[in-house]
Motif scaffolding. Structure first.
Motif, mmCIF file in Angstrom:
data_model
loop_
_atom_site.group_PDB
_atom_site.id
_atom_site.type_symbol
_atom_site.label_atom_id
_atom_site.label_comp_id
_atom_site.label_asym_id
_atom_site.label_seq_id
_atom_site.Cartn_x
_atom_site.Cartn_y
_atom_site.Cartn_z
ATOM 1 N N ARG A 57 0.840 -1.196 0.000
ATOM 2 C CA ARG A 57 0.000 0.000 0.000
ATOM 3 C C ARG A 57 0.875 1.245 0.000
ATOM 4 O O ARG A 57 2.043 1.185 0.362
ATOM 5 N N GLU A 58 0.292 2.353 -0.376
ATOM 6 C CA GLU A 58 0.998 3.637 -0.348
ATOM 7 C C GLU A 58 1.206 4.088 1.092
ATOM 8 O O GLU A 58 0.461 3.713 2.001
ATOM 9 N N LYS A 59 2.220 4.936 1.304
ATOM 10 C CA LYS A 59 2.510 5.463 2.628
ATOM 11 C C LYS A 59 1.386 6.373 3.128
ATOM 12 O O LYS A 59 0.754 7.100 2.353
ATOM 13 N N GLN A 60 1.137 6.312 4.443
ATOM 14 C CA GLN A 60 0.153 7.159 5.095
ATOM 15 C C GLN A 60 0.787 7.833 6.308
ATOM 16 O O GLN A 60 1.945 7.575 6.645
ATOM 17 N N ASP A 61 0.038 8.680 6.954
ATOM 18 C CA ASP A 61 0.571 9.483 8.056
ATOM 19 C C ASP A 61 0.324 8.810 9.405
ATOM 20 O O ASP A 61 -0.560 9.215 10.170
ATOM 21 N N SER A 116 -4.843 -10.295 10.416
ATOM 22 C CA SER A 116 -4.275 -11.297 9.507
ATOM 23 C C SER A 116 -2.897 -10.842 9.033
ATOM 24 O O SER A 116 -2.537 -9.660 9.135
ATOM 25 N N ASP A 117 -2.136 -11.773 8.479
ATOM 26 C CA ASP A 117 -0.833 -11.418 7.923
ATOM 27 C C ASP A 117 -0.985 -10.416 6.782
ATOM 28 O O ASP A 117 -0.155 -9.519 6.612
ATOM 29 N N ASP A 118 -2.034 -10.562 5.995
ATOM 30 C CA ASP A 118 -2.256 -9.626 4.891
ATOM 31 C C ASP A 118 -2.465 -8.206 5.415
ATOM 32 O O ASP A 118 -1.926 -7.241 4.854
ATOM 33 N N GLU A 119 -3.248 -8.084 6.496
ATOM 34 C CA GLU A 119 -3.484 -6.756 7.059
ATOM 35 C C GLU A 119 -2.218 -6.213 7.720
ATOM 36 O O GLU A 119 -1.932 -5.009 7.638
ATOM 37 N N LEU A 120 -1.458 -7.081 8.370
ATOM 38 C CA LEU A 120 -0.193 -6.635 8.967
ATOM 39 C C LEU A 120 0.759 -6.140 7.878
ATOM 40 O O LEU A 120 1.440 -5.128 8.055
ATOM 41 N N ARG A 121 0.793 -6.832 6.766
ATOM 42 C CA ARG A 121 1.623 -6.390 5.640
ATOM 43 C C ARG A 121 1.195 -5.001 5.170
ATOM 44 O O ARG A 121 2.039 -4.144 4.877
ATOM 45 N N TYR A 124 2.413 -2.494 7.829
ATOM 46 C CA TYR A 124 3.851 -2.246 7.638
ATOM 47 C C TYR A 124 4.070 -1.284 6.471
ATOM 48 O O TYR A 124 4.813 -0.305 6.576
ATOM 49 N N SER A 125 3.445 -1.595 5.357
ATOM 50 C CA SER A 125 3.712 -0.881 4.107
ATOM 51 C C SER A 125 3.336 0.586 4.185
ATOM 52 O O SER A 125 4.035 1.449 3.634
ATOM 53 N N SER A 126 2.240 0.894 4.873
ATOM 54 C CA SER A 126 1.722 2.262 4.901
ATOM 55 C C SER A 126 2.354 3.130 5.982
ATOM 56 O O SER A 126 2.227 4.356 5.944
ATOM 57 N N ALA A 127 3.009 2.512 6.963
ATOM 58 C CA ALA A 127 3.537 3.259 8.104
ATOM 59 C C ALA A 127 4.747 4.112 7.721
ATOM 60 O O ALA A 127 5.530 3.739 6.841
ATOM 61 N N SER A 147 11.398 -5.315 4.725
ATOM 62 C CA SER A 147 11.025 -5.961 3.471
ATOM 63 C C SER A 147 9.815 -5.293 2.832
ATOM 64 O O SER A 147 9.654 -5.338 1.606
ATOM 65 N N CYS A 148 8.981 -4.656 3.665
ATOM 66 C CA CYS A 148 7.815 -3.913 3.175
ATOM 67 C C CYS A 148 8.149 -2.454 2.868
ATOM 68 O O CYS A 148 7.254 -1.658 2.555
ATOM 69 N N GLY A 149 9.423 -2.100 2.975
ATOM 70 C CA GLY A 149 9.840 -0.752 2.634
ATOM 71 C C GLY A 149 9.640 0.283 3.721
ATOM 72 O O GLY A 149 9.505 1.471 3.434
ATOM 73 N N THR A 150 9.659 -0.171 4.983
ATOM 74 C CA THR A 150 9.428 0.733 6.111
ATOM 75 C C THR A 150 10.591 0.658 7.099
ATOM 76 O O THR A 150 10.956 -0.446 7.537
ATOM 77 N N PRO A 151 11.187 1.787 7.475
ATOM 78 C CA PRO A 151 12.288 1.769 8.438
ATOM 79 C C PRO A 151 11.792 1.485 9.855
ATOM 80 O O PRO A 151 10.620 1.726 10.172
#
Length: 223
Positions: A57-61, A116-121, A124-127, A147-151
């Motif tokens: 997903r795209e990054k969010q605030d 779920s793992d899908d929701e956790l992914r 991660y991705s949006s954070a 791995s999801c692109g989040t520091p």
């Protein structure tokens, strides 16, 4: 209980002498094996599935903290920091400490419970960053986030010293408090946490690497 644990420690030490080879999942555990058993060990890191944990997903605030809510992890400290700063925090996971965390949290903190793992992914991705204040033997979650692109912003102790590459996949703090966390957020703005670099870091702990190292180790000690 004291008598039982005393016996258990003696039994554990005696049983350890019969072990031919020790494999540790981190330097932290390797040190413990040396300290308590006076034995050398080989480190083989666990793996993160980089084929599954990837940006979705795209990054969010918002910032993210996830895992089972137990007192030793220091989640209450993070909640209090975000209460003071007023920044949005998502907290994923359940546990016996969750009701207390909810009782002290302000409206800028959202609790998602077990997902779920899908929701956790997706989380991660949006954070903007994953918060990891606990001390763990190793800890896969910073690698999943990477791995999801989040520091990851982690405590500079134990497993995090191996799973978080300071300035590349995240930021290591000597202590979590409002002052150090605020300073870290400002410093992170000047660092280039590229998606590619974070994925590359996570892939160092990939599944095929794990399988190869386990096989090579077994082949070596069974010759």
């Amino acid at each position: 209980a004291r008598i039982y644990f005393s016996w258990l420690r003696r039994w554990d030490l005696s049983s350890a002498k019969a072990v031919d080879h020790f494999v540790a999942n981190s330097k932290e555990v390797q040190t413990r094996i040396k300290t308590f058993y006076n034995r050398d060990s080989t480190i083989i890191y666990p793996f993160v599935d980089t084929n599954y944990w990837k940006p979705s997903r795209e990054k969010q605030d918002y910032y993210l903290m996830a895992g089972r809510a137990t007192p030793y992890k220091g989640y209450d400290t993070i909640v209090k920091i975000f209460n003071e700063l007023g920044l949005p925090l998502h907290l994923v996971g359940d546990g016996r400490y969750l009701n207390y965390l909810k009782s002290i949290a302000k409206p800028n903190i959202t609790f998602y419970g077990k997902v779920s793992d899908d929701e956790l992914r997706n989380q991660y991705s949006s954070a903007k960053a994953f918060i990891y204040p606990q001390i763990e033997d190793f800890g896969l979650m910073p690698l999943e986030a990477s791995s999801c692109g989040t520091p990851t912003i982690a405590l500079a102790k134990a497993g995090s010293l191996e799973t978080v590459d300071h300035g590349v996949s995240g930021f290591l703090l000597d202590e979590f408090n409002t002052q150090t966390f605020s300073k870290t957020l400002e410093e992170m703005k000047t660092l280039n946490f590229s998606m590619e670099s974070m994925r590359t870091h996570a892939e160092k702990f990939g599944k095929q690497r794990f399988l190869d190292e386990i096989k090579n180790f077994v082949d070596k000690v069974t010759v």
